[in-house]
Design an enzyme around this catalytic site. Structure first.
Site, PDB file in Angstrom:
ATOM      1  N   GLU A 267      64.226  16.901   9.403  1.00 59.77           N
ATOM      2  CA  GLU A 267      63.763  15.742   8.630  1.00 59.77           C
ATOM      3  C   GLU A 267      64.801  15.397   7.564  1.00 59.77           C
ATOM      4  O   GLU A 267      65.379  16.288   6.944  1.00 59.77           O
ATOM      5  CB  GLU A 267      62.423  16.056   7.957  1.00 59.77           C
ATOM      6  CG  GLU A 267      61.901  14.867   7.144  1.00 59.77           C
ATOM      7  CD  GLU A 267      60.500  15.097   6.617  1.00 59.77           C
ATOM      8  OE1 GLU A 267      59.578  15.258   7.437  1.00 59.77           O
ATOM      9  OE2 GLU A 267      60.343  15.133   5.387  1.00 59.77           O
TER      10      GLU A 267
ATOM     11  N   ARG B  41      49.193   8.071   6.876  1.00 62.77           N
ATOM     12  CA  ARG B  41      48.444   7.273   5.902  1.00 62.77           C
ATOM     13  C   ARG B  41      49.303   7.003   4.680  1.00 62.77           C
ATOM     14  O   ARG B  41      49.353   5.905   4.152  1.00 62.77           O
ATOM     15  CB  ARG B  41      47.180   8.026   5.465  1.00 62.77           C
ATOM     16  CG  ARG B  41      46.287   7.186   4.572  1.00 62.77           C
ATOM     17  CD  ARG B  41      45.300   8.027   3.801  1.00 62.77           C
ATOM     18  NE  ARG B  41      45.942   8.811   2.759  1.00 62.77           N
ATOM     19  CZ  ARG B  41      45.319   9.626   1.936  1.00 62.77           C
ATOM     20  NH1 ARG B  41      44.016   9.773   2.048  1.00 62.77           N
ATOM     21  NH2 ARG B  41      45.966  10.305   1.008  1.00 62.77           N
TER      22      ARG B  41
ATOM     23  N   HIS C 170      44.462  19.572   4.195  1.00 61.51           N
ATOM     24  CA  HIS C 170      44.908  18.464   3.337  1.00 61.51           C
ATOM     25  C   HIS C 170      44.164  18.524   2.010  1.00 61.51           C
ATOM     26  O   HIS C 170      42.954  18.817   1.980  1.00 61.51           O
ATOM     27  CB  HIS C 170      44.637  17.123   4.048  1.00 61.51           C
ATOM     28  CG  HIS C 170      45.200  15.947   3.310  1.00 61.51           C
ATOM     29  ND1 HIS C 170      44.429  15.147   2.511  1.00 61.51           N
ATOM     30  CD2 HIS C 170      46.452  15.472   3.220  1.00 61.51           C
ATOM     31  CE1 HIS C 170      45.202  14.190   1.971  1.00 61.51           C
ATOM     32  NE2 HIS C 170      46.428  14.375   2.393  1.00 61.51           N
TER      33      HIS C 170
END
Ligand code: FAD
Length: 290
Positions: free
Chosen positions: A18, A109, A152
């Site tokens: 990443e 999201r 989460h």
């Protein structure tokens, strides 16, 4: 190439990276040198993060993801958050990604940003997945999603979180990338919960090599990762010796990865923090084990 095809056709664990685009205050070119060095390590793919602010955030992600794929020949994934965007804005971002030959999206999201009123067209990442899959002009994007071995932060409990994750997979996420963690047993328990819930897509383990003290503090406050005492001891010992801390952080990440590979994980997603030295050291240590 689509990421799900990479998973389907590979007979070994996937190794991906990443990266993040430079801040708006820095020229985009400031990351090009690092990008070239990191791409030269030839991971299976590189994903590029997306600024949290919504409108306008996509252009740097798009440019970097396009460069990775079209100039350096490494498959790329563009992250895309939805909570601060309207459907029209998402349409335009996806059209831009497509125009740049980007085939893979990490559908997110995103976090709520202080002072930015959420747009309310999308409440959850699963709604973004559904929207992309239901619209023929977008439906051939390959979709990935995020998952959270330590649950989460906003979820009521791990059962609710895993059932919500299943909704995201049912809505079209074809593979998952995990939040960073420092204790592999947490990840193995999460894999069991996912299996029980009937989540059968490939799940990559997110590994963050910790190479400086402020990074640890920021990461823990942002994502709530628990720190095993072995890890804390190492960090305390080399606290004031930057080079030793960096090397200890690399060694810790390599040890985590070796154990994960030995336990048959689908893939490792390395949070490179745009650091070619760290990415190279870890790649060299694990490439023959994949
Ligand atoms: P969701 O999957 O929507 O989940 C958010 C919360 O809602 C969870 O608590 C979940 O349990 C709950 N939930 C989900 N669906 C439902 C439902 N149907 N009903 C009720 N509750 C539900 N942020 C960025 O801004 N840019 C990035 O590039 C970025 N990249 C990331 C990459 C990875 C691998 C990870 C792990 C995170 C990344 N993030 C990024 C952070 C991410 O945006 C935040 O963690 C965010 O808070 C949640 O995003 P999500 O896509 O996981 O949300």
């Amino acid at each position: 190439m689509k990421i799900s095809e990479i998973f389907n056709t590979s007979d070994r664990a996937i190794f991906s990276f990443e990266m993040f685009p430079p801040k708006k205050t820095s020229p985009i070119e400031s990351v090009y040198g690092k990008l070239e060095e990191i791409c030269a390590l030839k991971p299976d793919f590189i994903s590029v993060t997306y600024g949290a602010g919504g409108t306008g955030a996509h252009s740097r992600t798009c440019e970097i993801a396009s460069k990775i794929k079209n100039e350096f020949g490494v498959e790329s994934v563009a992250h895309l958050t939805c909570v601060n965007s309207t459907k029209v804005e998402i349409d335009s971002t996806l059209a831009d990604f497509k125009a740049h030959n980007i085939e893979n999206i990490l559908a997110l999201r995103g976090d709520y940003v202080d002072g930015v009123e959420p747009k309310k067209d999308f409440i959850y990442a699963s709604e973004l997945c559904e929207y992309i899959k239901e619209h023929s002009e977008h439906s051939d994007f390959d979709l990935g999603g995020a998952c959270y071995p330590e649950v989460h932060l906003e979820a009521k409990d791990e059962v609710e979180d895993i059932l919500n994750l299943r909704k995201k997979v049912e809505a079209g996420a074809e593979h998952l990338i995990s939040q960073l963690f420092f204790d592999n047993s947490v990840f193995y328990r999460f894999l069991e919960r996912a299996k029980i819930a009937g989540i059968n897509v490939p799940i990559e383990a997110g590994i963050m090599p910790v190479t400086n003290k402020s990074q640890i503090e920021r990461m823990v406050s942002m994502c709530g990762a628990s720190l095993p005492s072995k890890f804390v001891k190492i960090m305390q010992k080399y606290d004031s010796k930057p080079e030793a801390l960096r090397d200890a952080g690399i060694a810790y990440a390599v040890e985590q990865i070796v154990d994960l590979l030995a336990n048959g994980v689908d893939g490792i997603h390395l949070y490179t923090m745009n650091n070619p030295y760290v990415a190279r050291k870890i790649s060299e240590a694990v490439v023959s084990l994949l």
